[in-house]
Scaffold this motif. Structure first.
Motif, PDB file in Angstrom:
ATOM      1  N   LEU A  30       0.813  -1.216   0.000  1.00  0.00           N
ATOM      2  CA  LEU A  30       0.000   0.000   0.000  1.00  0.00           C
ATOM      3  C   LEU A  30       0.846   1.266   0.000  1.00  0.00           C
ATOM      4  O   LEU A  30       0.398   2.320  -0.427  1.00  0.00           O
ATOM      5  N   GLY A  31       2.098   1.163   0.481  1.00  0.00           N
ATOM      6  CA  GLY A  31       2.971   2.327   0.529  1.00  0.00           C
ATOM      7  C   GLY A  31       3.964   2.399  -0.606  1.00  0.00           C
ATOM      8  O   GLY A  31       4.870   3.231  -0.587  1.00  0.00           O
ATOM      9  N   ARG A  32       3.783   1.545  -1.628  1.00  0.00           N
ATOM     10  CA  ARG A  32       4.739   1.497  -2.740  1.00  0.00           C
ATOM     11  C   ARG A  32       4.687   2.777  -3.562  1.00  0.00           C
ATOM     12  O   ARG A  32       3.685   3.491  -3.561  1.00  0.00           O
ATOM     13  N   THR A  33       5.761   3.044  -4.261  1.00  0.00           N
ATOM     14  CA  THR A  33       5.805   4.199  -5.155  1.00  0.00           C
ATOM     15  C   THR A  33       5.016   3.893  -6.427  1.00  0.00           C
ATOM     16  O   THR A  33       4.861   2.720  -6.804  1.00  0.00           O
ATOM     17  N   PRO A  34       4.499   4.913  -7.118  1.00  0.00           N
ATOM     18  CA  PRO A  34       3.670   4.679  -8.297  1.00  0.00           C
ATOM     19  C   PRO A  34       4.374   3.885  -9.397  1.00  0.00           C
ATOM     20  O   PRO A  34       3.719   3.193 -10.184  1.00  0.00           O
ATOM     21  N   ASP A  35       5.708   3.993  -9.486  1.00  0.00           N
ATOM     22  CA  ASP A  35       6.423   3.324 -10.549  1.00  0.00           C
ATOM     23  C   ASP A  35       6.957   1.950 -10.133  1.00  0.00           C
ATOM     24  O   ASP A  35       7.685   1.308 -10.896  1.00  0.00           O
ATOM     25  N   ALA A  36       6.600   1.485  -8.950  1.00  0.00           N
ATOM     26  CA  ALA A  36       7.087   0.183  -8.483  1.00  0.00           C
ATOM     27  C   ALA A  36       6.456  -0.939  -9.302  1.00  0.00           C
ATOM     28  O   ALA A  36       5.317  -0.836  -9.774  1.00  0.00           O
ATOM     29  N   SER A  37       7.187  -2.018  -9.466  1.00  0.00           N
ATOM     30  CA  SER A  37       6.691  -3.174 -10.203  1.00  0.00           C
ATOM     31  C   SER A  37       5.489  -3.778  -9.495  1.00  0.00           C
ATOM     32  O   SER A  37       5.406  -3.786  -8.266  1.00  0.00           O
ATOM     33  N   LEU A  38       4.529  -4.292 -10.280  1.00  0.00           N
ATOM     34  CA  LEU A  38       3.371  -4.974  -9.706  1.00  0.00           C
ATOM     35  C   LEU A  38       3.671  -6.447  -9.445  1.00  0.00           C
ATOM     36  O   LEU A  38       2.895  -7.127  -8.784  1.00  0.00           O
ATOM     37  N   ARG A  39       4.772  -6.916  -9.948  1.00  0.00           N
ATOM     38  CA  ARG A  39       5.134  -8.324  -9.759  1.00  0.00           C
ATOM     39  C   ARG A  39       5.904  -8.493  -8.458  1.00  0.00           C
ATOM     40  O   ARG A  39       6.897  -7.808  -8.211  1.00  0.00           O
ATOM     41  N   LEU A  40       5.432  -9.404  -7.618  1.00  0.00           N
ATOM     42  CA  LEU A  40       6.115  -9.679  -6.362  1.00  0.00           C
ATOM     43  C   LEU A  40       7.259 -10.662  -6.583  1.00  0.00           C
ATOM     44  O   LEU A  40       7.244 -11.439  -7.540  1.00  0.00           O
ATOM     45  N   PRO A  41       8.254 -10.651  -5.700  1.00  0.00           N
ATOM     46  CA  PRO A  41       9.272 -11.694  -5.739  1.00  0.00           C
ATOM     47  C   PRO A  41       8.627 -13.063  -5.547  1.00  0.00           C
ATOM     48  O   PRO A  41       7.470 -13.173  -5.128  1.00  0.00           O
ATOM     49  N   GLU A  81      -2.565  -6.244  -7.143  1.00  0.00           N
ATOM     50  CA  GLU A  81      -3.744  -5.798  -7.874  1.00  0.00           C
ATOM     51  C   GLU A  81      -3.725  -4.271  -7.955  1.00  0.00           C
ATOM     52  O   GLU A  81      -3.819  -3.598  -6.920  1.00  0.00           O
ATOM     53  N   PRO A  82      -3.581  -3.688  -9.135  1.00  0.00           N
ATOM     54  CA  PRO A  82      -3.481  -2.219  -9.232  1.00  0.00           C
ATOM     55  C   PRO A  82      -4.732  -1.505  -8.759  1.00  0.00           C
ATOM     56  O   PRO A  82      -4.675  -0.364  -8.305  1.00  0.00           O
ATOM     57  N   GLY A  83      -5.889  -2.171  -8.835  1.00  0.00           N
ATOM     58  CA  GLY A  83      -7.132  -1.530  -8.421  1.00  0.00           C
ATOM     59  C   GLY A  83      -7.629  -1.992  -7.072  1.00  0.00           C
ATOM     60  O   GLY A  83      -8.796  -1.790  -6.743  1.00  0.00           O
ATOM     61  N   ALA A  84      -6.755  -2.603  -6.286  1.00  0.00           N
ATOM     62  CA  ALA A  84      -7.171  -3.106  -4.978  1.00  0.00           C
ATOM     63  C   ALA A  84      -7.667  -1.973  -4.101  1.00  0.00           C
ATOM     64  O   ALA A  84      -7.043  -0.920  -4.027  1.00  0.00           O
ATOM     65  N   ARG A  85      -8.786  -2.187  -3.431  1.00  0.00           N
ATOM     66  CA  ARG A  85      -9.365  -1.158  -2.576  1.00  0.00           C
ATOM     67  C   ARG A  85      -8.637  -1.109  -1.249  1.00  0.00           C
ATOM     68  O   ARG A  85      -8.257  -2.120  -0.698  1.00  0.00           O
ATOM     69  N   ARG A  86      -8.489   0.108  -0.724  1.00  0.00           N
ATOM     70  CA  ARG A  86      -7.774   0.298   0.537  1.00  0.00           C
ATOM     71  C   ARG A  86      -8.706   0.272   1.743  1.00  0.00           C
ATOM     72  O   ARG A  86      -8.233   0.267   2.859  1.00  0.00           O
ATOM     73  N   GLY A  87     -10.010   0.249   1.542  1.00  0.00           N
ATOM     74  CA  GLY A  87     -10.938   0.316   2.668  1.00  0.00           C
ATOM     75  C   GLY A  87     -11.366  -1.034   3.183  1.00  0.00           C
ATOM     76  O   GLY A  87     -12.496  -1.193   3.594  1.00  0.00           O
TER      77      GLY A  87
END
Length: 249
Positions: A30-41, A81-87
């Motif tokens: 949730l605190g990642r930068t906008p340009d961070a990869s969406l793929r996890l290790p 998930e790029p559209g994951a909800r934070r609530g």
């Protein structure tokens, strides 16, 4: 590791390892930068990073998948998930990293800050002070932009001198106190109760006056037993729920 780099974590053996790992990874996502990869290790890489078994890591990822923050694809890997909800519902088990994770990820606006006389309801927490520094922040849903909660922190003045106001638009107060200021936090006591929206809360959260809200109070203590921060957060009652899980020992 990939371009996405999870925060480090000091494990507390009194809490389930999978839970601590999932909450730390949640905060990183949730605190990642906008340009961070969406793929996890990979599971193996993450397990090595946190110093846990692959089975523990798998259970942690399952928790995040159930929350809708990640998706897992056979042979392709695990993705944020790029559209994951934070609530999403807050699940409380009692670690500092969990508190950070619960408060991370929502766009935050600093409404104002400055010294004020110690409020009467907080006098018991600051018996040696006549004034505290307060910080007022409004959080928004990352997708819709609608307000979800607003927070008011009362901080000891000598601690507040070391806080950069801009950090509070990026990070939760708990993380700023611990990681930026260097406060050695010993514990945080949480109180959650139902209340009715007062005029200020109704206006900030865009809800009807006297509608139900969740009122959270978090009291942060340092290793010397002093209260360094009291957070009062008003959550929209239609957007949040809290779940407390008791683990058998």
């Amino acid at each position: 590791m990939t371009a996405f780099a999870p925060d480090s974590l000091v494990l507390n053996r009194k809490l389930p390892l999978w839970y601590q790992v999932s909450q730390s990874l949640r905060a990183s996502i949730l605190g990642r930068t906008p340009d961070a990869s969406l793929r996890l290790p990979t599971e193996e890489q993450l397990a090595g990073h946190y110093g846990v078994s692959v089975l523990t890591m798998r259970q942690a990822l399952k928790e995040l998948e159930a929350e809708g923050l990640i998706s897992r694809h056979r042979r392709r890997g695990t993705f944020i998930e790029p559209g994951a909800r934070r609530g999403a519902p807050r699940r409380l088990l009692g670690s500092i990293d969990a508190i950070v994770a619960q408060q991370s990820g929502e766009p935050t606006t600093l409404l104002g800050h400055g010294p004020v006389p110690v409020p009467g309801e907080l006098a018991e927490h600051f018996p040696d002070l006549t004034k505290v520094m307060t910080y007022r922040r409004l959080r928004h849903d990352a997708e819709s932009g609608e307000p979800t909660n607003w927070a008011e922190n009362a901080v000891r003045p000598e601690i507040a001198e070391q806080i950069r106001a801009g950090d509070l638009e990026r990070w939760p107060m708990t993380k700023v106190l611990r990681d930026e200021v260097g406060v050695r936090i010993s514990r945080i006591t949480d109180t959650i109760e139902a209340r009715l929206a007062d005029p200020e809360t109704a206006e900030l959260l865009n809800v009807p006056l006297l509608s139900p809200i969740l009122h959270y109070t978090g009291v942060t203590y340092d290793v010397e037993g002093r209260v360094v921060d009291v957070a009062r957060i008003r959550y929209r009652g239609d957007r949040f729920s809290f779940t407390v899980t008791v683990e058998a020992t």
